[in-house]
Scaffold this motif. Sequence first.
Motif, mmCIF file in Angstrom:
data_model
loop_
_atom_site.group_PDB
_atom_site.id
_atom_site.type_symbol
_atom_site.label_atom_id
_atom_site.label_comp_id
_atom_site.label_asym_id
_atom_site.label_seq_id
_atom_site.Cartn_x
_atom_site.Cartn_y
_atom_site.Cartn_z
ATOM 1 N N LEU A 57 44.623 32.547 -31.727
ATOM 2 C CA LEU A 57 43.174 32.668 -31.831
ATOM 3 C C LEU A 57 42.682 33.935 -31.141
ATOM 4 O O LEU A 57 41.834 34.664 -31.679
ATOM 5 C CB LEU A 57 42.507 31.427 -31.227
ATOM 6 C CG LEU A 57 40.976 31.394 -31.270
ATOM 7 C CD1 LEU A 57 40.470 31.449 -32.703
ATOM 8 C CD2 LEU A 57 40.459 30.147 -30.556
ATOM 9 N N ARG A 61 40.778 36.928 -33.194
ATOM 10 C CA ARG A 61 39.417 37.346 -32.816
ATOM 11 C C ARG A 61 39.378 38.819 -32.437
ATOM 12 O O ARG A 61 38.397 39.517 -32.717
ATOM 13 C CB ARG A 61 38.919 36.478 -31.664
ATOM 14 C CG ARG A 61 38.484 35.091 -32.113
ATOM 15 C CD ARG A 61 38.008 34.246 -30.965
ATOM 16 N NE ARG A 61 37.348 33.031 -31.450
ATOM 17 C CZ ARG A 61 37.193 31.930 -30.730
ATOM 18 N NH1 ARG A 61 37.643 31.892 -29.478
ATOM 19 N NH2 ARG A 61 36.589 30.884 -31.242
ATOM 20 N N TRP A 85 41.805 24.476 -39.190
ATOM 21 C CA TRP A 85 41.746 25.078 -37.852
ATOM 22 C C TRP A 85 41.038 26.425 -37.909
ATOM 23 O O TRP A 85 40.185 26.725 -37.062
ATOM 24 C CB TRP A 85 43.160 25.216 -37.305
ATOM 25 C CG TRP A 85 43.242 25.817 -35.933
ATOM 26 C CD1 TRP A 85 43.101 25.162 -34.740
ATOM 27 C CD2 TRP A 85 43.476 27.190 -35.607
ATOM 28 N NE1 TRP A 85 43.238 26.051 -33.696
ATOM 29 C CE2 TRP A 85 43.477 27.307 -34.199
ATOM 30 C CE3 TRP A 85 43.706 28.337 -36.371
ATOM 31 C CZ2 TRP A 85 43.674 28.507 -33.543
ATOM 32 C CZ3 TRP A 85 43.911 29.546 -35.719
ATOM 33 C CH2 TRP A 85 43.895 29.622 -34.312
ATOM 34 N N HIS A 89 37.056 27.897 -36.295
ATOM 35 C CA HIS A 89 36.934 28.993 -35.333
ATOM 36 C C HIS A 89 36.312 30.265 -35.892
ATOM 37 O O HIS A 89 35.959 31.160 -35.124
ATOM 38 C CB HIS A 89 38.309 29.324 -34.739
ATOM 39 C CG HIS A 89 38.843 28.234 -33.858
ATOM 40 N ND1 HIS A 89 39.684 27.245 -34.325
ATOM 41 C CD2 HIS A 89 38.646 27.963 -32.544
ATOM 42 C CE1 HIS A 89 39.984 26.427 -33.331
ATOM 43 N NE2 HIS A 89 39.369 26.838 -32.237
#
Length: 201
Positions: A57, A61, A85, A89
């Motif tokens: 993650l 990002r 998932w 996010h």
Amino acid sequence: MITAVGVGPGNSQFLTLEAQAAIATAELLVGGSRHLATFATSRQQTRLLDADLNGLLHELRRDHRRQRIVVLASGDPLLYGIGKWLAAHFPPQELRIIPGISAIQYLCAQVALDMNELYLTSSHGRTPDFDWLLQHHKVAMVTDAVIGPRAIADAIIQRGLRRSLIIGENLSLPTERIYRLQPEAVAQRYDINVVVILNER
């Protein structure tokens, strides 16, 4: 941009044209070792999709606005895959999902079983509520090494029910096997598989 690509049940011939194009233009491919070995080229960066989802993650990002990132998912990304998932996010404008043929779709097609009123579930990392599941006339379950065909068969036998099991093993691969069995005839172990439970009263 992050693109989640469903790569189908296993054999690369089931990859859609849209999925092929996304993989070909990816700068970073994220996937399991089998997927990376199948689809990655020498000009692409790769990142193994493993249990470190927090680390993944952070990387996504950090990099998704400057790289074309493709996350490879078995079957369809939104059928008990990584797609859920990712959608939790990243907002829709930063995430593209390319559906793929799921192992459940593939198995049903192989045995000409319509998917109408088929309840879809998975035993990956969870203990199914068999009392509830076995109230349905058609259930398809993506299994794992803990709750597989034998555990499903045992749950049926323990409840004194009559069901048929269609077990698809190594679907779309050269070692594919499809069995239609009564619970008592189910073996202790199968390779990667999907199970359809039918109440054929």
